[in-house]
Design an enzyme around this catalytic site. Structure first.
Site, mmCIF file in Angstrom:
data_model
loop_
_atom_site.group_PDB
_atom_site.id
_atom_site.type_symbol
_atom_site.label_atom_id
_atom_site.label_comp_id
_atom_site.label_asym_id
_atom_site.label_seq_id
_atom_site.Cartn_x
_atom_site.Cartn_y
_atom_site.Cartn_z
ATOM 1 N N ILE A 202 -7.163 7.704 -0.793
ATOM 2 C CA ILE A 202 -7.090 6.237 -0.882
ATOM 3 C C ILE A 202 -7.940 5.750 0.291
ATOM 4 O O ILE A 202 -7.810 6.261 1.412
ATOM 5 C CB ILE A 202 -5.625 5.742 -0.811
ATOM 6 C CG1 ILE A 202 -5.526 4.207 -0.884
ATOM 7 C CG2 ILE A 202 -4.914 6.235 0.434
ATOM 8 C CD1 ILE A 202 -4.055 3.709 -0.970
ATOM 9 N N SER A 203 -8.842 4.801 0.047
ATOM 10 C CA SER A 203 -9.772 4.371 1.088
ATOM 11 C C SER A 203 -9.037 3.720 2.256
ATOM 12 O O SER A 203 -7.945 3.176 2.102
ATOM 13 C CB SER A 203 -10.788 3.376 0.524
ATOM 14 O OG SER A 203 -11.439 3.921 -0.596
ATOM 15 N N GLN A 204 -9.706 3.730 3.401
ATOM 16 C CA GLN A 204 -9.209 3.067 4.601
ATOM 17 C C GLN A 204 -9.110 1.553 4.330
ATOM 18 O O GLN A 204 -10.024 0.973 3.739
ATOM 19 C CB GLN A 204 -10.236 3.354 5.691
ATOM 20 C CG GLN A 204 -9.956 2.754 7.019
ATOM 21 C CD GLN A 204 -11.168 2.870 7.939
ATOM 22 O OE1 GLN A 204 -12.168 3.505 7.602
ATOM 23 N NE2 GLN A 204 -11.065 2.245 9.079
ATOM 24 N N PRO A 205 -8.033 0.883 4.752
ATOM 25 C CA PRO A 205 -7.907 -0.558 4.496
ATOM 26 C C PRO A 205 -9.118 -1.388 4.947
ATOM 27 O O PRO A 205 -9.532 -2.316 4.247
ATOM 28 C CB PRO A 205 -6.647 -0.940 5.289
ATOM 29 C CG PRO A 205 -5.815 0.304 5.245
ATOM 30 C CD PRO A 205 -6.791 1.447 5.329
ATOM 31 N N ARG B 70 0.825 -1.214 0.000
ATOM 32 C CA ARG B 70 0.000 0.000 0.000
ATOM 33 C C ARG B 70 0.862 1.267 0.000
ATOM 34 O O ARG B 70 0.434 2.292 -0.514
ATOM 35 C CB ARG B 70 -0.952 -0.011 1.220
ATOM 36 C CG ARG B 70 -2.012 1.109 1.208
ATOM 37 C CD ARG B 70 -3.056 0.861 2.293
ATOM 38 N NE ARG B 70 -4.150 1.836 2.285
ATOM 39 C CZ ARG B 70 -4.266 2.866 3.129
ATOM 40 N NH1 ARG B 70 -3.345 3.042 4.061
ATOM 41 N NH2 ARG B 70 -5.290 3.687 3.053
#
Ligand code: SAH
Length: 221
Positions: free
Chosen positions: A70-73, A44
């Site tokens: 970028i979205s949260q994992p 990431r």
């Protein structure tokens, strides 16, 4: 997936740090080992600016420029887990952004199509796919029209929020396929999973509250 040596990382991007993120996702209810393994494998930190690389394995959204994130994992894992429940082959993502969600899907062996409206973000994402040896088909377009020539899709992920579902996307879903999308306004959204029934109806499940950037119309360079 073919990972280049620089993808292995060290220090704040080491395997140990990634394993800690995976354990946290497990503790927070992510159960699909295939998804957890993809999160462990895909670097990431290569999907964010170098200055943010040390924060790449925190369970948080991070800025990627152009007012996008970028979205949260955990959100990536939850959406991917929902999609994997139907054993998909061909998938469509709306909102490529950094390319991270698409990379996770490609690492799972899926045939990935992704659409992004901001040309500059897409150019950078494509470089990442190439350097990681990931096979992802992408297009610069307003994703609200989907990708009709390449459908139907077994799964469609929308990674930007709209007040209502986009009809065109439902039409590009195969029977039995699922569409996972955040639905709502700027302050309150639900992650919704819709499954296409044999009679064409979309059966809906609510997967809980989320926060995404908005789905916008038109394209920009
Ligand atoms: N999936 C991304 C998250 C990106 S944030 C990742 O893994 O990094 C949402 C993205 O959706 C932004 O890049 C934004 O530009 C894009 N987007 C918003 N509206 C869109 C539209 N109509 N068509 C395509 N992309 C759109």
């Amino acid at each position: 997936m073919r990972l280049q040596p620089e993808a292995i990382g060290s220090g704040m991007t080491s395997q140990r740090v990634r394993d800690r993120l995976v354990q946290r996702l497990r503790d927070e209810g992510i159960r699909d080992e295939r998804v957890l393994n993809a999160i462990r494998t895909v670097p990431r930190h290569l999907f964010v600016d170098e200055a943010l690389a040390t924060r790449a394995y925190e369970d948080t959204a991070l800025p990627i420029g152009h007012g996008q994130t970028i979205s949260q994992p955990w959100v990536v894992a939850r959406m991917t887990e929902a999609l994997m429940s139907v054993a998909p082959g061909r998938v469509l993502e709306i909102g490529t952004g950094s390319g991270y969600q698409a990379a996770i899907l490609a690492a799972l062996g899926l045939e990935v199509h992704t659409v992004e409206r901001i040309g500059e973000l897409l150019r950078v994402a494509r470089k990442r796919f190439r350097s990681l040896g990931l096979n992802v088909r992408s297009k610069h377009d307003d994703g609200r029209i989907g990708w009709p020539e390449n459908g139907p899709f077994d799964a469609i992920l929308v990674t930007a929020a709209a007040p209502a579902l986009v009809d065109a996307l439902g039409h590009q879903l195969a029977t039995g396929g699922v569409l996972v999308a955040p639905v709502g306004g700027a302050t309150s959204q639900s992650l919704v999973m819709l499954q296409k029934q044999p009679d064409g109806r979309l059966q809906s499940h609510d997967l809980g509250p989320v926060v995404f950037v908005p789905l916008l119309s038109g394209m920009v360079d």
